[in-house]
Design a protein around this motif. Structure first.
Motif, mmCIF file in Angstrom:
data_model
loop_
_atom_site.group_PDB
_atom_site.id
_atom_site.type_symbol
_atom_site.label_atom_id
_atom_site.label_comp_id
_atom_site.label_asym_id
_atom_site.label_seq_id
_atom_site.Cartn_x
_atom_site.Cartn_y
_atom_site.Cartn_z
ATOM 1 N N THR A 85 0.226 -0.768 0.221
ATOM 2 C CA THR A 85 -0.457 -0.497 0.217
ATOM 3 C C THR A 85 0.989 1.108 0.443
ATOM 4 N N PHE A 86 1.853 1.149 0.581
ATOM 5 C CA PHE A 86 2.826 2.427 1.224
ATOM 6 C C PHE A 86 3.926 2.719 0.401
ATOM 7 N N THR A 87 4.103 1.841 -0.217
ATOM 8 C CA THR A 87 5.049 2.268 -1.502
ATOM 9 C C THR A 87 5.043 3.101 -2.388
ATOM 10 N N ARG A 100 8.823 -3.290 11.028
ATOM 11 C CA ARG A 100 9.227 -3.358 10.590
ATOM 12 C C ARG A 100 9.517 -2.148 9.635
ATOM 13 N N GLY A 101 10.303 -1.102 9.247
ATOM 14 C CA GLY A 101 11.111 -0.798 8.543
ATOM 15 C C GLY A 101 10.732 0.693 8.744
ATOM 16 N N LEU A 102 10.164 1.466 9.847
ATOM 17 C CA LEU A 102 9.529 2.902 10.414
ATOM 18 C C LEU A 102 11.566 2.772 11.236
ATOM 19 N N THR A 103 11.826 2.965 10.849
ATOM 20 C CA THR A 103 13.112 3.449 10.954
ATOM 21 C C THR A 103 13.680 5.384 11.866
ATOM 22 N N ASN A 104 12.353 5.860 11.399
ATOM 23 C CA ASN A 104 12.932 7.420 11.471
ATOM 24 C C ASN A 104 11.559 7.622 12.620
ATOM 25 N N ILE A 143 -1.474 -6.856 13.045
ATOM 26 C CA ILE A 143 -0.599 -5.003 12.893
ATOM 27 C C ILE A 143 0.086 -6.456 11.866
ATOM 28 N N SER A 144 0.884 -6.303 10.793
ATOM 29 C CA SER A 144 1.220 -7.579 9.788
ATOM 30 C C SER A 144 3.026 -6.332 9.578
ATOM 31 N N SER A 145 4.020 -7.475 10.222
ATOM 32 C CA SER A 145 5.155 -6.501 9.624
ATOM 33 C C SER A 145 5.799 -6.065 8.557
ATOM 34 N N THR A 146 4.700 -6.307 7.260
ATOM 35 C CA THR A 146 4.931 -5.815 5.892
ATOM 36 C C THR A 146 3.939 -4.712 5.704
#
Length: 469
Positions: free
Chosen positions: A264-266, A314-318, A284-287
């Motif tokens: 969705t958010f790509t 996962r991926g929300l590094t900021n 909530i899925s990790s993807t």
């Protein structure tokens, strides 16, 4: 003597001009310099005759005008601001604005218009701001705004608009703000906004939108803010958001979303603020968050989440700000917060947690604020915060079930400034708690089992003790 009489006559004429009694000023209006004609709230039923042709600002709001006839503003080539809001206007004749090509701001809000067509606005070649909010609009003819090439702000909110086509907004490619909130729109079709390449803000909240076709947002290359809250969306997928590559803030609160597709958010790699509160998400899925490496604020309040699994974010590094309160979370797996190295604010109140262990908080190295209030906590693990939270300054745990406090729970929190334990079941506080919390300034204990909680510090002459006051 004659000179005095002349001076008096000049002053009288000046006063009469200011009061609107000058023959050049319409009856019921006030005319002033510089070139402002104020006919507001004067009981007018039509546009008055005799408005000075060099008028720059014309106030006609708050009257009882029902119709704008052809050539209502003919030859008013200096007119810049025209207010016609809060009248009873139902009809605008084709050619009503002939000769008013210098108008930049036109306010038609709070009238009785039911539709807009292209010829209605003939002559408004220089308009930059058009407000038709709070009318009875149900339809907009294709190409209605096509000649408004300088329009930057368009208010169509608070009407009854149901449908839009790929030609509704043709020709206004300089538009920056579009307000469509509080209408009856039920779907967004392909290429609806394709000409609006300079649009930065789009409000579609409080409609009935249940479907968004692929490429509905195509062409919105400058959009940074999109509000879709209070609609009927049940899911999100990548096709819905195609074209929003520069979006920074997305508000999808108050829908009925239960699923989010992995891709969705790509389509929104620049997003920094995402609102998903008050929906129906149960997991909530990790993807889910693929492509959101720049996201800083995520709001998931008032959903139906029951657990947080490993790598839930996962991926929300900021990420800096995460709100998970008012769900049904009863368990947090080890590593649920993995990767949230920049998180400083975590809101977890009003859930059903019965325990918190150190592995649940793994990864929260920069956390400053944690709210665990209104859960079912009665104790914490020893050394709970030593691995994750050494920079924390605020810890809120009001409305829980604590009967005692163990100083070992708080070891490592040298910077903690505030603990809120309001409305628990505490009877005593060990004095040693102040030894492990050297920076503590605020300890909130109201609403516990005692009207007074005595705190005795260990002075070295015997064990620290706390007695019921």
């Amino acid at each position: 003597m004659k000179s005095w009489c002349g001076l008096i006559l000049i002053l009288v004429n000046f006063v009469m001009l200011c009061k609107g009694d000058d023959p050049a000023c319409p009856v019921g209006c006030n005319c002033s310099v510089p070139l402002v004609v104020n006919c507001s709230s004067s009981g007018l039923t039509s546009v008055p005759e005799g408005i000075p042709l060099d008028t720059e600002t014309l106030y006609l709001q708050g009257n009882k005008i029902t119709r704008l006839e052809v050539n209502s503003f003919a030859n008013m080539t200096s007119l810049i601001t025209l207010r016609l809001d809060s009248n009873l206007i139902k009809t605008i004749d084709n050619g009503a604005f002939n000769g008013a090509e210098s108008v930049e701001t036109l306010n038609l809000a709070n009238n009785n218009l039911t539709s807009l067509n292209r010829d209605m606005f003939d002559g408004l070649l220089g308009i930059t701001s058009l407000d038709v909010a709070h009318n009875l609009l149900s339809s907009i003819e294709d190409f209605a705004f096509v000649d408004m090439i300088f329009l930057t702000e368009l208010h169509l909110n608070n009407n009854s608009i149901e449908h839009m086509t790929a030609n509704t907004f043709k020709g206004i490619d300089n538009l920056e703000e579009l307000h469509l909130q509080y209408n009856k729109i039920n779907e967004l079709k392909e290429n609806t906004f394709s000409d609006l390449r300079n649009l930065t803000s789009l409000r579609l909240d409080v409609n009935s939108i249940a479907s968004i076709e692929k490429k509905a947002f195509s062409g919105l290359n400058s959009l940074t803010f999109l509000k879709l809250s209070s609609n009927d969306l049940t899911q999100l997928n990548g096709d819905m958001l195609d074209g929003l590559s520069f979006l920074k803030r997305l508000d999808i609160d108050r829908n009925v979303i239960s699923t989010i597709a992995d891709d969705t958010f790509t389509a929104t790699p620049e997003l920094i603020d995402l609102g998903l509160n008050i929906n129906n998400m149960s997991e909530i899925s990790s993807t889910f968050w693929t492509g959101l490496g720049k996201l800083q604020d995520l709001n998931l309040r008032y959903n139906r989440l029951q657990e947080l699994k490993v790598d839930s974010f996962r991926g929300l590094t900021n990420m800096e700000h995460l709100e998970l309160d008012s769900n049904r979370i009863q368990s947090i797996e080890k590593g649920a917060f993995n990767g949230l190295d920049h998180l400083i604010y975590l809101e977890m109140s009003f859930n059903t947690l019965t325990k918190i262990t150190a592995d649940m908080l793994t990864g929260l190295r920069k956390i400053d604020y944690i709210n665990l209030s209104a859960n079912n906590l009665s104790s914490l693990q020893e050394n709970l915060f030593t691995e994750c939270c050494i920079n924390m300054t605020n810890l809120l745990m009001y409305y829980n079930q604590f009967e005692v406090l163990d100083p070992d729970w708080f070891i490592g929190l040298d910077r903690l400034n505030k603990i809120d334990l309001d409305t628990n079941k505490l009877r005593s506080i060990p004095g040693e708690i102040f030894e492990v919390l050297p920076s503590l300034s605020y300890l909130i204990l109201t609403g516990n089992r005692s009207t007074a909680i005595a705190i005795c510090l260990n002075t070295g002459r015997g064990p620290g003790a706390t007695t019921l006051g």
